[in-house]
Enzyme design. Structure first.
Site, PDB file in Angstrom:
ATOM      1  CB  ILE A 107      45.678  43.224  44.749  1.00 46.86           C
ATOM      2  CG1 ILE A 107      45.545  44.072  43.478  1.00 46.86           C
ATOM      3  CG2 ILE A 107      44.738  42.028  44.687  1.00 46.86           C
ATOM      4  CD1 ILE A 107      46.009  43.368  42.217  1.00 46.86           C
ATOM      5  CB  SER A 108      48.024  41.479  49.123  1.00 50.52           C
ATOM      6  OG  SER A 108      48.473  40.669  48.065  1.00 50.52           O
ATOM      7  NE  ARG A 189      50.581  40.331  25.945  1.00 50.23           N
ATOM      8  CZ  ARG A 189      49.706  40.463  26.919  1.00 50.23           C
ATOM      9  NH1 ARG A 189      49.490  41.655  27.432  1.00 50.23           N
ATOM     10  NH2 ARG A 189      49.026  39.425  27.390  1.00 50.23           N
ATOM     11  CG  ASN A 196      56.213  40.113  35.484  1.00 46.42           C
ATOM     12  OD1 ASN A 196      56.928  40.409  36.440  1.00 46.42           O
ATOM     13  ND2 ASN A 196      55.272  40.917  35.035  1.00 46.42           N
ATOM     14  CD  GLN A 203      56.175  33.806  42.662  1.00 48.23           C
ATOM     15  OE1 GLN A 203      55.057  33.672  42.156  1.00 48.23           O
ATOM     16  NE2 GLN A 203      56.522  34.899  43.308  1.00 48.23           N
ATOM     17  CB  VAL A 220      46.579  37.901  40.402  1.00 50.03           C
ATOM     18  CG1 VAL A 220      45.935  39.264  40.183  1.00 50.03           C
ATOM     19  CG2 VAL A 220      45.609  36.963  41.132  1.00 50.03           C
ATOM     20  N   GLY A 221      49.304  38.085  38.683  1.00 46.23           N
ATOM     21  CA  GLY A 221      50.319  38.944  38.088  1.00 46.23           C
ATOM     22  C   GLY A 221      50.351  38.814  36.579  1.00 46.23           C
ATOM     23  CG  ASN A 222      48.098  41.196  34.259  1.00 46.89           C
ATOM     24  OD1 ASN A 222      47.426  40.219  33.964  1.00 46.89           O
ATOM     25  ND2 ASN A 222      47.585  42.254  34.858  1.00 46.89           N
ATOM     26  CG  ASP A 250      38.901  40.319  32.434  1.00 51.64           C
ATOM     27  OD1 ASP A 250      39.185  41.525  32.452  1.00 51.64           O
ATOM     28  OD2 ASP A 250      39.756  39.420  32.456  1.00 51.64           O
ATOM     29  CG  HIS A 278      43.640  39.531  32.171  1.00 51.20           C
ATOM     30  ND1 HIS A 278      42.371  39.958  32.497  1.00 51.20           N
ATOM     31  CD2 HIS A 278      44.492  40.406  32.750  1.00 51.20           C
ATOM     32  CE1 HIS A 278      42.467  41.038  33.259  1.00 51.20           C
ATOM     33  NE2 HIS A 278      43.741  41.339  33.417  1.00 51.20           N
TER      34      HIS A 278
END
Length: 438
Positions: A107-108, A189, A196, A203, A220-222, A250, A278
């Site tokens: 992505i980056s 999940r 995460n 962060q 952005v990270g899910n 989306d 999301h």
């Protein structure tokens, strides 16, 4: 080795510095913008650096507690630009520092070049890119920095790379948190939320400690909604309204499907909202959407398609793409991040809005407070936003919004320990990750 000072835009003479050697002006530029004589003030050391394209950040093996983040390659070199056109500098804005995590990822690899080219923040906005990687990805991070160096973007004033969030996020005006651990085989999940969540907790703490107090954060990270909440909760000195989770991809997918069904170009589609998480509980809103200024339900008279087919098509778009070419949607995700940023730095067209997952506190829709929930927003272009109130929520929408709200409340319970609160049992039993996402 001293720390790097904040990058500012020069008016006459500019210096792109190493952390160990800073000019009196404390400013930096890249040479590509100017027809300047390349008179190196420290020619011997600097020219050797350029020939080797060496990294001014320490090598992977040397990145220890005693090392500081440094600028990269040509962006560390001092130039005499006294012959530059004065007007070219004075029309530019003050340099902003954009920090990106997961900077060596796919992505980056699309997004960073869009930012450096001026497509995201504007053609008059100089950029300092601060890129966060890991020990494992550091060689790739060097490669990204080399490509940015070779691209000669006039607006790219400095590139910095590192593997420590506190160093990379120092002075950040924008933080784009893309990097996250992908879900492994058999991982629930709830497991991904915890793994995460720990990354985004750290962060968030780093941003709280070293970033600009007005930093805008896009996660952005899910699972991005709850990761954004975790980062927010770990950054108590920052403005909670400045934390976003990305739902723009989306929205873009929803606009595309409405345009295809109506037989119009997608620029004719407006007022599309993604409500909620999301995940597969997200609610693409056709009730308030417009096509060529008319309600979408008037243009598309097929109620069965709108109610039964439209949402699944949007949700499964990523999975369908993977089946076609074997990898996830990195390019369109990068475009959607750029769109999300542009929506905050550009005034929203009158009567329109955009989707972003933001904190629900004080929302006018009756959604539970204390979660990150995608809602319709508008901006004056200064980086802030307001929630739109002229929105119709009928029974069809209300039922589905409630389901996504319930999921996010449960996710919050699962991660409260990551921001110092006692939570209840983690009751996530359903896999609601969007098809095609890690």
């Amino acid at each position: 080795m001293s720390s790097i000072s904040k990058v500012v835009l020069p008016t006459k003479v500019a210096v792109a510095k190493r952390s160990s050697s800073i000019n009196e002006s404390g400013v930096s530029v890249a040479p590509a913008q100017f027809k300047a004589s390349r008179a190196f003030l420290r020619s011997n050391a600097r020219s050797a650096s350029r020939q080797a394209l060496s990294v001014r950040a320490a090598s992977t093996e040397a990145l220890d507690a005693d090392k500081q983040l440094e600028c990269y390659g040509v962006f560390c070199t001092t130039y005499d630009i006294s012959n530059a056109e004065k007007e070219q500098q004075e029309t530019w804005k003050k340099t902003i520092n954009v920090a990106v995590s997961g900077a060596a990822g796919q992505i980056s690899n699309h997004l960073l070049f869009m930012i450096a080219s001026g497509e995201v923040f504007g053609k008059d906005q100089p950029i300092c890119l601060s890129m966060l990687g890991s020990e494992r990805s550091f060689n790739a991070l060097e490669g990204v920095a080399m490509e940015l160096e070779d691209s000669l973007y006039p607006l790219l004033r400095e590139v910095r790379i590192g593997i420590k969030a506190e160093e990379v996020f120092a002075g950040a005006d924008w933080a784009l948190l893309i990097g996250a651990k992908p879900r492994g085989p058999g991982m629930e999940r709830s497991d991904l939320l915890d793994i995460n969540g720990q990354i985004f907790a750290e962060q968030g703490k780093a941003l709280d400690k070293v970033a600009s107090k007005d930093v805008k954060v896009c996660v952005v990270g899910n699972p991005c909604n709850t990761n954004a909440l975790i980062a927010l909760k770990n950054a108590p000195s920052l403005n909670p309204k400045n934390f976003h989770a990305l739902t723009r991809l989306d929205e873009n997918r929803a606009k595309c499907q409405l345009a295809l069904k109506a037989g119009v170009f997608y620029t004719q589609v407006s007022n599309v909202t993604i409500w909620g998480n999301h995940s597969t509980t997200q609610v693409p809103d056709f009730v308030n959407a417009k096509i060529a200024g008319k309600p979408a339900k008037e243009v598309i008279s097929d109620d069965a398609w709108l109610q039964d087919d439209f949402t699944p098509v949007v949700q499964t778009r990523g999975g369908a793409l993977i089946k076609k070419w074997g990898r996830s949607s990195a390019a369109s995700t990068a475009v959607s991040i750029a769109d999300a940023i542009r929506s905050l730095v550009t005034p929203t067209p009158e009567g329109d809005w955009f989707s972003s997952a933001v904190l629900t506190d004080g929302n006018p829709y009756g959604v539970a407070e204390g979660i990150i929930f995608s809602m319709p927003c508008k901006s004056t272009g200064d980086g802030s936003y307001e929630l739109c109130e002229d929105v119709v929520i009928d029974d069809w929408l209300k039922e589905r919004i409630a389901k996504s709200e319930d999921e996010l409340v449960k996710e919050k319970e699962c991660v409260k320990h990551l921001f110092g609160e006692f939570g209840g049992a983690c009751e996530i039993t359903e896999d609601t990750m969007l098809p095609g996402e890690a």
